[in-house]
Motif scaffolding. Structure first.
Motif, PDB file in Angstrom:
ATOM      1  N   ASP A 126       0.739  -1.112   0.073  1.00  0.00           N
ATOM      2  CA  ASP A 126      -0.132   0.047  -0.098  1.00  0.00           C
ATOM      3  C   ASP A 126       0.877   1.254  -0.018  1.00  0.00           C
ATOM      4  O   ASP A 126       0.310   2.339  -0.330  1.00  0.00           O
ATOM      5  N   ILE A 127       2.154   0.923   0.417  1.00  0.00           N
ATOM      6  CA  ILE A 127       2.989   2.504   0.636  1.00  0.00           C
ATOM      7  C   ILE A 127       3.680   2.598  -0.720  1.00  0.00           C
ATOM      8  O   ILE A 127       4.123   1.886  -1.630  1.00  0.00           O
ATOM      9  N   ASP A 128       3.584   3.920  -1.009  1.00  0.00           N
ATOM     10  CA  ASP A 128       4.033   4.640  -2.460  1.00  0.00           C
ATOM     11  C   ASP A 128       5.330   5.474  -2.022  1.00  0.00           C
ATOM     12  O   ASP A 128       6.240   5.463  -2.938  1.00  0.00           O
ATOM     13  N   GLY A 164      10.000  -5.026   0.886  1.00  0.00           N
ATOM     14  CA  GLY A 164       9.359  -5.759  -0.471  1.00  0.00           C
ATOM     15  C   GLY A 164       8.613  -4.692  -1.201  1.00  0.00           C
ATOM     16  O   GLY A 164       7.666  -5.146  -1.826  1.00  0.00           O
ATOM     17  N   LEU A 165       9.207  -3.711  -1.181  1.00  0.00           N
ATOM     18  CA  LEU A 165       8.316  -2.371  -1.894  1.00  0.00           C
ATOM     19  C   LEU A 165       8.915  -2.248  -3.357  1.00  0.00           C
ATOM     20  O   LEU A 165       8.462  -1.198  -4.018  1.00  0.00           O
ATOM     21  N   ASN A 166       9.843  -2.910  -3.727  1.00  0.00           N
ATOM     22  CA  ASN A 166      10.446  -2.852  -5.252  1.00  0.00           C
ATOM     23  C   ASN A 166       9.062  -2.725  -6.210  1.00  0.00           C
ATOM     24  O   ASN A 166       8.328  -3.728  -6.215  1.00  0.00           O
ATOM     25  N   LYS A 167       9.340  -1.692  -7.115  1.00  0.00           N
ATOM     26  CA  LYS A 167       8.389  -1.378  -7.951  1.00  0.00           C
ATOM     27  C   LYS A 167       7.073  -0.799  -7.599  1.00  0.00           C
ATOM     28  O   LYS A 167       6.250  -0.115  -8.099  1.00  0.00           O
ATOM     29  N   HIS A 168       6.892  -1.167  -6.161  1.00  0.00           N
ATOM     30  CA  HIS A 168       5.540  -0.405  -5.484  1.00  0.00           C
ATOM     31  C   HIS A 168       5.997   0.842  -5.065  1.00  0.00           C
ATOM     32  O   HIS A 168       5.031   1.966  -5.249  1.00  0.00           O
ATOM     33  N   ALA A 169       6.899   1.120  -4.581  1.00  0.00           N
ATOM     34  CA  ALA A 169       7.410   2.497  -4.151  1.00  0.00           C
ATOM     35  C   ALA A 169       7.996   3.477  -5.200  1.00  0.00           C
ATOM     36  O   ALA A 169       8.547   3.068  -6.061  1.00  0.00           O
ATOM     37  N   LYS A 170       7.438   4.870  -5.582  1.00  0.00           N
ATOM     38  CA  LYS A 170       8.059   5.688  -6.526  1.00  0.00           C
ATOM     39  C   LYS A 170       8.807   6.333  -5.884  1.00  0.00           C
ATOM     40  O   LYS A 170       9.460   7.289  -6.719  1.00  0.00           O
ATOM     41  N   ALA A 171       8.918   6.786  -4.315  1.00  0.00           N
ATOM     42  CA  ALA A 171       9.942   7.620  -3.971  1.00  0.00           C
ATOM     43  C   ALA A 171      10.528   7.364  -2.663  1.00  0.00           C
ATOM     44  O   ALA A 171       9.652   6.454  -1.747  1.00  0.00           O
ATOM     45  N   ASN A 172      11.826   7.589  -2.190  1.00  0.00           N
ATOM     46  CA  ASN A 172      12.524   7.041  -1.111  1.00  0.00           C
ATOM     47  C   ASN A 172      13.554   8.123  -0.841  1.00  0.00           C
ATOM     48  O   ASN A 172      14.415   8.274  -1.808  1.00  0.00           O
ATOM     49  N   PHE A 173      13.321   8.692   0.330  1.00  0.00           N
ATOM     50  CA  PHE A 173      14.304   9.863   0.653  1.00  0.00           C
ATOM     51  C   PHE A 173      14.443  10.281   2.036  1.00  0.00           C
ATOM     52  O   PHE A 173      13.647   9.636   2.701  1.00  0.00           O
ATOM     53  N   MET A 174      15.142  11.159   2.275  1.00  0.00           N
ATOM     54  CA  MET A 174      15.558  11.544   3.669  1.00  0.00           C
ATOM     55  C   MET A 174      15.358  12.992   4.043  1.00  0.00           C
ATOM     56  O   MET A 174      15.640  13.807   3.134  1.00  0.00           O
TER      57      MET A 174
END
Length: 414
Positions: A65-67, A94-104
């Motif tokens: 559910d997390i993007d 396990g969010l590969n392809k589900h997540a569209k952004a990762n940052f700090m």
């Protein structure tokens, strides 16, 4: 000579205003936390994964559910912090392809306040649907010499203050000494703040020192660290972790889950060098609070409880006064008399940094998560307070360079 500082601008609301109950109104829907203390066998990634899974379960969501994953940094290892920037937790969850952004996001002890602002903007503008915010720290198990060096260098000007040995306990001592003079507070008054916090920690199974009662006499009998601060008035370095999930009011309603909204937000950056702060017993709390109250339309008299940064007793007392929770000069005495379990204004109901444990940048995050937990009615029965419609959250970063205020209230359920 200290340069003159211009008066702050009028507190006209310039922050993003969201109509309460609107579908794009950002809300908190779940929190996750692990026990604070010293856990040398618990890895950083393990801690982050545990709080992420717990926060998702609390929100009634699954990882897919997390993007958007928003990280709050650690201080114990730059290598492990780099892993977070390079999307380690996206893969671990396990969010590969589900997540569209990762940052700090990073602003020291006020990071949680600013992370909330960033997540809120993404959600309200439609750039994110569900945001997972994660933080974990291994301060309690880290190499002590390295941590002392870090706390004697970071944020302390190398030209003037670092050569004379200024460190963070000394900064806390300077603030506390000035506050005691200006407020007429005694050593017993300041020790009483620690005692009040410990009473809450004793009700929190995740607190570092929840198993140890504390008295004013014990605080005053502990070793002098940096006059007037004694050992039991300094925050204990701890391992720990916390996470929370944010979404929109529309998505929360669609899922049939309760939420907590941000009614107002205010901040004030008052200095970089503590030597340039001309009002050590005031800091930026009054300005920050006025900006938040203006945006929310309600004030301190309307709040039911608070979660305010407490790395040192004076920091919390000064904040309480600046926010208008008590009379000027009465902060320390008010905290002991009115904010413990059963008091008229519950404050730092997890035990705060001074008793739940100082998890670095995550100390303020843990307080925010506790406020959300209380408002969702999910604290342990002995710690759950009755009236939780509105909460004041306060954070401060670096050498208390900024004062940040978030005002939380229950979101509409339909």
């Amino acid at each position: 000579m200290t340069p003159s500082v211009p008066a702050p601008p009028p507190t006209t609301g310039t922050a993003l205003h969201i109509v309460p109950g609107a579908d794009n109104d950002p809300v908190f829907v779940g929190v996750g936390e692990i026990k604070s203390g010293k856990f040398p066998d618990r890895t950083h990634v393990q801690a982050l994964t545990q709080v992420g899974v717990r926060a998702l379960k609390d929100a009634g969501m699954k990882p897919a559910d997390i993007d958007t994953v928003l990280l709050i940094p650690n201080l114990h290892s730059f290598d492990e912090q780099a892993d977070l920037i390079f999307s380690r937790m996206v893969e671990e969850l396990g969010l590969n392809k589900h997540a569209k952004a990762n940052f700090m996001v990073h602003s020291g002890g006020s990071t949680s306040d600013n992370a909330v602002r960033v997540a809120s903007g993404l959600l309200s503008a439609g750039h994110a649907k569900n945001v997972l915010v994660l933080q974990a720290e291994l301060w309690g198990s880290a190499d002590l010499a390295q941590m002392i060096t870090m706390l004697s260098w970071n944020g302390i000007p190398k030209q003037w203050e670092r050569p004379v040995g200024l460190h963070f306990n000394a900064i806390g001592a300077l603030i506390q000494q000035r506050y005691m003079v200006d407020s007429g507070s005694s050593p017993e008054d300041m020790a009483g703040v620690c005692v009040s916090l410990r009473k809450w920690a004793q009700l929190n199974p995740n607190a570092m020192f929840g198993h140890k009662p504390l008295t004013v006499e014990q605080v005053l009998a502990s070793k002098m660290i940096s006059d007037p601060l004694r050992a039991l008035e300094c925050p204990p370095l701890a391992d720990g972790g916390v996470g929370f999930v944010m979404t929109t009011a529309g998505e929360a309603k669609r899922r049939g889950i309760p939420g907590v909204r941000i009614a107002g937000s205010g901040g004030c950056v008052s200095h970089y060098s503590i030597g340039q702060e001309t009002e050590l017993s005031v800091l930026g709390w009054k300005i920050a609070a006025e900006r938040a109250y203006e945006q929310s339309g309600w004030g301190p008299e309307d709040a039911d409880f608070g979660e305010i940064y407490d790395s040192y007793a004076a920091v919390t007392a000064i904040a309480a006064e600046g926010m208008g929770l008590c009379k000027p000069g009465e902060g320390a005495r008010w905290i002991l008399q009115s904010t413990g379990p059963g008091g008229e204004f519950p404050l730092n109901t997890n035990g705060g940094l001074l008793s739940a444990g100082h998890t670095g940048v995550g100390g303020g995050t843990a307080l925010l998560a506790e406020g959300i937990r209380q408002m969702l009615g999910r604290a342990e029965s002995e710690r759950q307070i009755e009236k939780v419609d509105r909460c004041i959250v306060g954070g401060s970063g670096g050498s208390y360079m900024d004062s940040q205020v978030l005002l939380l209230e229950k979101a509409a359920t339909r």
